[in-house]
Design an enzyme around this catalytic site. Structure first.
Site, mmCIF file in Angstrom:
data_model
loop_
_atom_site.group_PDB
_atom_site.id
_atom_site.type_symbol
_atom_site.label_atom_id
_atom_site.label_comp_id
_atom_site.label_asym_id
_atom_site.label_seq_id
_atom_site.Cartn_x
_atom_site.Cartn_y
_atom_site.Cartn_z
ATOM 1 C CB ILE A 196 35.201 19.116 44.352
ATOM 2 C CG1 ILE A 196 34.457 20.294 43.462
ATOM 3 C CG2 ILE A 196 35.212 19.666 45.628
ATOM 4 C CD1 ILE A 196 32.958 19.952 43.619
ATOM 5 C CG ASP A 220 36.594 1.437 41.635
ATOM 6 O OD1 ASP A 220 35.642 1.909 42.188
ATOM 7 O OD2 ASP A 220 36.417 0.713 40.337
ATOM 8 C CB VAL A 221 35.459 4.272 46.523
ATOM 9 C CG1 VAL A 221 36.635 5.353 46.739
ATOM 10 C CG2 VAL A 221 34.334 4.743 45.669
ATOM 11 C CG ASN A 259 35.795 14.898 46.195
ATOM 12 O OD1 ASN A 259 34.938 15.742 46.106
ATOM 13 N ND2 ASN A 259 36.286 14.224 45.144
ATOM 14 C CE1 TYR A 279 26.442 13.292 41.383
ATOM 15 C CE2 TYR A 279 24.663 15.105 41.380
ATOM 16 C CZ TYR A 279 25.798 14.820 41.594
ATOM 17 O OH TYR A 279 26.852 15.772 42.158
ATOM 18 C CE LYS A 290 26.791 13.497 44.829
ATOM 19 N NZ LYS A 290 28.020 13.365 45.495
HETATM 20 P P1 NAD Z 1 35.182 15.036 39.083
HETATM 21 O O1 NAD Z 1 34.589 14.099 38.107
HETATM 22 O O2 NAD Z 1 35.958 16.188 38.310
HETATM 23 O O3 NAD Z 1 36.151 14.118 39.903
HETATM 24 C C1 NAD Z 1 35.954 13.185 40.565
HETATM 25 C C2 NAD Z 1 37.382 12.437 40.666
HETATM 26 O O4 NAD Z 1 36.649 10.779 41.513
HETATM 27 C C3 NAD Z 1 37.827 11.997 39.324
HETATM 28 O O5 NAD Z 1 39.375 12.185 39.720
HETATM 29 C C4 NAD Z 1 37.515 10.509 39.273
HETATM 30 O O6 NAD Z 1 38.582 9.725 38.819
HETATM 31 C C5 NAD Z 1 37.357 9.961 40.736
HETATM 32 N N1 NAD Z 1 36.422 8.824 40.754
HETATM 33 C C6 NAD Z 1 35.384 8.458 40.222
HETATM 34 N N2 NAD Z 1 35.054 7.342 40.541
HETATM 35 C C7 NAD Z 1 35.941 6.740 41.523
HETATM 36 C C8 NAD Z 1 35.975 5.626 42.138
HETATM 37 N N3 NAD Z 1 34.954 4.670 41.874
HETATM 38 N N4 NAD Z 1 36.991 5.365 43.038
HETATM 39 C C9 NAD Z 1 37.688 6.240 43.271
HETATM 40 N N5 NAD Z 1 37.670 7.456 42.509
HETATM 41 C C10 NAD Z 1 36.726 7.845 41.536
HETATM 42 O O7 NAD Z 1 34.106 15.305 40.028
HETATM 43 P P2 NAD Z 1 33.964 16.838 40.696
HETATM 44 O O8 NAD Z 1 33.247 17.787 40.119
HETATM 45 O O9 NAD Z 1 35.191 17.210 41.394
HETATM 46 O O10 NAD Z 1 33.077 16.398 41.771
HETATM 47 C C11 NAD Z 1 33.437 15.787 43.270
HETATM 48 C C12 NAD Z 1 32.446 15.596 44.091
HETATM 49 O O11 NAD Z 1 31.503 16.962 44.151
HETATM 50 C C13 NAD Z 1 31.195 14.528 43.540
HETATM 51 O O12 NAD Z 1 30.777 13.957 44.840
HETATM 52 C C14 NAD Z 1 30.159 15.505 43.024
HETATM 53 O O13 NAD Z 1 29.049 14.868 42.966
HETATM 54 C C15 NAD Z 1 30.116 16.712 43.986
HETATM 55 N N6 NAD Z 1 29.448 17.870 43.342
HETATM 56 C C16 NAD Z 1 30.317 18.432 42.345
HETATM 57 C C17 NAD Z 1 29.464 19.591 41.629
HETATM 58 C C18 NAD Z 1 30.301 20.333 40.506
HETATM 59 O O14 NAD Z 1 29.590 21.131 39.917
HETATM 60 N N7 NAD Z 1 31.373 19.846 40.044
HETATM 61 C C19 NAD Z 1 28.464 20.038 42.074
HETATM 62 C C20 NAD Z 1 27.969 19.412 43.378
HETATM 63 C C21 NAD Z 1 28.436 18.268 43.870
#
Ligand code: NAD
Length: 264
Positions: free
Chosen positions: A27, A68-69, A95, A160, A164
């Site tokens: 995302i 790394d956040v 994000n 999680y 959230k």
């Molecule tokens: P993803 O795992 O595909 O991508 C997340 C990115 O964050 C990755 O590139 C990862 O390397 C990076 N990341 C992880 N830990 C990190 C850190 N400590 N510091 C910096 N970067 C870091 O995730 P996604 O599915 O794209 O989800 C993105 C957001 O949307 C998240 O907050 C997730 O909870 C939320 N979300 C996703 C979904 C879904 O279905 N994909 C649904 C609801 C909410």
């Protein structure tokens, strides 16, 4: 880190400056691409340097920095780079989010619980508190990526879901604290979004239940009014909308984008 920083570009005409955390994949990458397409200057930070480099190769104009956040020194380095290279910030997209292990509460290790809180909540806080002075100068926009797990209980993902839900309170409080500065803060609550993460979640559920991937996918969609998975580009469009004049008349909102997920 230096190699990625060299990809910063100068002389771009659009003045909107955007930071997307976790912007290398999923995302976050879709959001970064959406803002780049609109002509904004977008900095994606991500802990996964290889994936970030791939994103920078794939998206001309995207800027990137490894970060790394959950590491305060990384966030400090991010903000000094951002200040130096972008000279300010208009849009913060928090994000980053990790799911942690798929386990019932009594089997979740303390360190796994803590890791999810450190990244999803404390990392988001540490980024945001550094962004606020910049956003006050620009009357900026804050977008926090919550989840449908911030509306309902989420069995086997207690850390999680806790984070959230926490991000909703975080968002509403920021909206109230910062509204006088014309800063808006909203949360986006995606349901099932297509991509690798969705595949991982379904695989985790299948591991626990013993059902097949196909059965778990059908079960996931059974609780949605619309029987399809949300594309990440739709979440990105919603994030972009929140930066438009109409979107900037909204603040403190928790916005589901989930094909009408209903858990009763
Ligand atoms: P993803 O795992 O595909 O991508 C997340 C990115 O964050 C990755 O590139 C990862 O390397 C990076 N990341 C992880 N830990 C990190 C850190 N400590 N510091 C910096 N970067 C870091 O995730 P996604 O599915 O794209 O989800 C993105 C957001 O949307 C998240 O907050 C997730 O909870 C939320 N979300 C996703 C979904 C879904 O279905 N994909 C649904 C609801 C909410």
């Amino acid at each position: 880190m230096g190699r990625v920083l060299n990809r910063f570009q100068k002389g771009h005409e659009d003045m909107t400056r955007v930071l997307v955390t976790g912007g290398a994949a999923g995302i976050g990458l879709a959001v970064a691409k959406r803002f780049v397409a609109s002509g904004a200057r977008v900095l994606a930070c991500d802990v996964d340097e290889a994936t970030l480099n791939k994103a920078l190769d794939d998206v001309p104009g995207l800027l990137g920095l490894p970060c790394d956040v959950s590491v305060v020194a990384d966030i400090d380095a991010l903000f000094s780079a951002l200040d130096h290279q972008l000279g300010g910030l208009d849009v913060l997209v928090n994000n980053v989010g990790i799911g942690g292990p798929t386990l019932p509460a009594d089997q979740l290790a303390s360190e796994d619980w803590q890791r999810v809180l450190d990244i999803n909540l404390t990392g988001t806080f540490e980024v945001t508190r550094r962004a606020i002075p910049l956003l006050k100068q620009s009357a900026g926009t804050i977008i926090n990526m919550s989840s449908a797990a911030g509306r309902y209980g989420y069995p086997n993902r207690i850390a999680y879901a806790t984070t959230k839900w926490g991000l909703i309170g975080f968002t509403k409080t920021l909206a109230m604290e910062l509204g006088a500065h014309d800063i808006t803060a909203n949360a986006i609550l995606p349901g099932a979004v297509g991509g690798e993460r969705f595949d991982r979640v379904i695989a985790g559920r299948a591991d626990i239940s013993g059902r097949s991937i196909e059965e778990e996918t059908a079960l996931g969609l059974a609780s949605q009014s619309i029987k399809r998975i949300v594309p990440p580009e739709h979440v990105a469009d919603l994030a972009h909308f929140l930066t438009t004049p109409a979107g900037r008349s909204m603040s403190g909102a928790a916005l589901p984008i989930d094909c009408d997920l209903q858990h009763g």
